[in-house]
Scaffold this active site. Structure first.
Site, short mmCIF file in Angstrom:
data_model
loop_
_atom_site.label_atom_id
_atom_site.label_comp_id
_atom_site.label_asym_id
_atom_site.label_seq_id
_atom_site.Cartn_x
_atom_site.Cartn_y
_atom_site.Cartn_z
CB SER A 1 -0.83 0.12 1.38
OG SER A 1 -1.33 1.46 1.55
CE1 TYR B 1 -3.88 -2.40 5.09
CE2 TYR B 1 -3.24 -0.20 4.64
CZ TYR B 1 -3.67 -1.30 4.05
OH TYR B 1 -4.10 -1.56 2.86
N1 LIG Z 1 -8.62 -0.89 -1.60
C1 LIG Z 1 -7.41 -0.17 -1.39
O1 LIG Z 1 -7.53 1.15 -1.39
C2 LIG Z 1 -6.06 -0.69 -1.10
C3 LIG Z 1 -4.94 0.32 -1.01
C4 LIG Z 1 -3.71 -0.25 -0.85
C5 LIG Z 1 -3.46 -1.58 -0.63
N2 LIG Z 1 -4.70 -2.46 -0.67
C6 LIG Z 1 -4.28 -3.81 -0.29
O2 LIG Z 1 -4.98 -4.52 -1.42
C7 LIG Z 1 -5.03 -6.11 -1.00
C8 LIG Z 1 -6.36 -6.38 -1.37
O3 LIG Z 1 -7.71 -5.58 -0.57
P1 LIG Z 1 -8.78 -5.04 -1.36
O4 LIG Z 1 -8.89 -3.57 -1.42
O5 LIG Z 1 -9.21 -5.77 -2.36
O6 LIG Z 1 -9.80 -5.58 -0.19
P2 LIG Z 1 -10.90 -6.86 -0.09
O7 LIG Z 1 -11.48 -6.76 1.48
O8 LIG Z 1 -11.89 -6.62 -0.90
O9 LIG Z 1 -10.14 -7.93 -0.39
C9 LIG Z 1 -9.26 -8.51 0.73
C10 LIG Z 1 -9.17 -10.10 0.40
O10 LIG Z 1 -8.27 -10.66 1.37
C11 LIG Z 1 -9.11 -12.03 2.22
N3 LIG Z 1 -8.43 -12.21 3.15
C12 LIG Z 1 -8.47 -11.79 4.53
N4 LIG Z 1 -8.23 -12.49 5.41
C13 LIG Z 1 -7.68 -13.50 4.97
C14 LIG Z 1 -6.97 -14.63 5.16
N5 LIG Z 1 -6.74 -14.99 6.63
N6 LIG Z 1 -6.70 -15.67 4.43
C15 LIG Z 1 -6.93 -15.37 3.17
N7 LIG Z 1 -7.65 -14.43 2.70
C16 LIG Z 1 -7.92 -13.56 3.51
C17 LIG Z 1 -10.53 -11.44 1.97
O11 LIG Z 1 -11.45 -12.52 2.22
C18 LIG Z 1 -10.61 -10.78 0.86
O12 LIG Z 1 -11.04 -11.74 -0.24
C19 LIG Z 1 -5.01 -5.92 0.38
O13 LIG Z 1 -3.66 -6.38 0.91
C20 LIG Z 1 -4.91 -4.47 0.79
O14 LIG Z 1 -4.53 -4.01 2.13
C21 LIG Z 1 -5.82 -1.94 -0.82
#
Ligand SMILES: NC(=O)c1ccc[n+]([C@@H]2O[C@H](COP(=O)([O-])OP(=O)(O)OC[C@H]3O[C@@H](n4cnc5c(N)ncnc54)[C@H](O)[C@@H]3O)[C@@H](O)[C@H]2O)c1
Length: 255
Positions: free
Chosen positions: A143, A156
């Protein structure tokens, strides 16, 4: 197609950015393994969507905070498709708690899902790459908060900073094996993790105003970068972070 015949494992692959990576990789001809821990019905629907478009995907239920599950996930990929080419350490959670508020349980959970998972995923994939020969690619999803403090989301930020250093250290260690490790640092992306922000017009106005491109990213815009990194056209990139943030990290206040 850019990924024909490559086996790619995507953790947290049934939602948000992971789901977009699954769809983009399958559309480019990859054999996709969708890791999930919740909502099996969403995984089933995603597999049907991939297959309807002529692609190949399977689901594997693995809690990536548990090392044994991570190892099973990699083993399942190899048993299903015969080899592993790319692991995407994408799964992640946040608690939205400050340094003052964060409990031991909050901290341990965030570290286990975000950082321990990426460490042992990297280890399991790297061991498979060494065993099968010919190198491989490990992608991590951190991130902008790997480097940029987010008050009120302390654990986080710490976990994402750890992913940055994991990428650099593993990339250096594994380079001699032909294994590349590249980290992607998204800015704000329209996914369920941001549901509370997206449902608040005032927060959205402030967020969009802080982003030079004026909007959050779509998940597919992160997936496009994954396809590029996995395509063989990024073969000299390792041990580094690719920032995909619409310019938000440059943080100009324009007074
Ligand atoms: N959306 C944003 O703005 C953003 C920005 C920067 C980084 N990210 C990162 O991107 C990645 C994906 O996030 P997203 O935005 O798609 O959110 P999201 O909540 O849609 O997806 C997260 C996924 O991780 C899974 N997960 C959670 N705990 C788990 C576990 N113990 N085992 C297996 N899977 C697990 C969830 O079930 C979900 O499928 C994350 O690492 C998040 O930190 C997101």
């Amino acid at each position: 197609m850019l990924l024909t015949g490559k086996t790619i494992v995507v953790t947290g692959g049934n939602s948000g950015i992971g789901e977009a990576i699954v769809l983009a990789a399958a559309a480019e001809g990859a054999n996709v393994v969708i890791d999930y821990v919740a909502h099996p019905e969403e995984t089933t629907a995603l597999i049907a969507q991939v297959e309807a478009a002529g692609g190949r995907a399977v689901g594997v239920r693995a809690d990536v905070s548990k090392v044994a599950d991570v190892q099973t996930m990699i083993r399942t990929a190899v048993e299903t498709y015969g080899r592993l080419d790319v692991l995407v350490n994408n799964a992640g959670i946040e608690t939205r708690t400050s340094v003052l508020e964060t409990t031991e349980d909050d901290f341990d959970t965030v570290m286990a899902v975000n950082l321990k998972s990426a460490f042992f995923g990297t280890q399991a994939a790297a061991r498979q790459f060494v065993a099968q020969g010919g190198g491989g690619l490990i992608l991590t999803v951190s991130s902008v908060h790997e480097d940029w403090p987010m008050p009120g989301n302390a654990a986080y930020c710490v976990s994402k900073g750890g992913i940055r250093m994991l990428t650099r250290t593993a990339g250096v260690e594994l380079g001699p094996h032909g294994i590349r490790v590249v980290n992607i640092a998204p800015g704000a992306v329209a996914t369920p993790i941001n549901a509370s922000t997206e449902s608040d017009p005032l927060k959205m106005k402030a967020l969009d105003g802080a982003i030079p491109l004026g909007r959050m990213a779509e998940p597919a815009e992160i997936a496009d970068v994954v396809v590029f990194l996995a395509s063989g056209r990024a073969g000299y990139m390792t041990a580094t972070t690719v920032v995909v943030d619409g310019g938000i990290m440059q943080g100009s206040v324009g007074l």
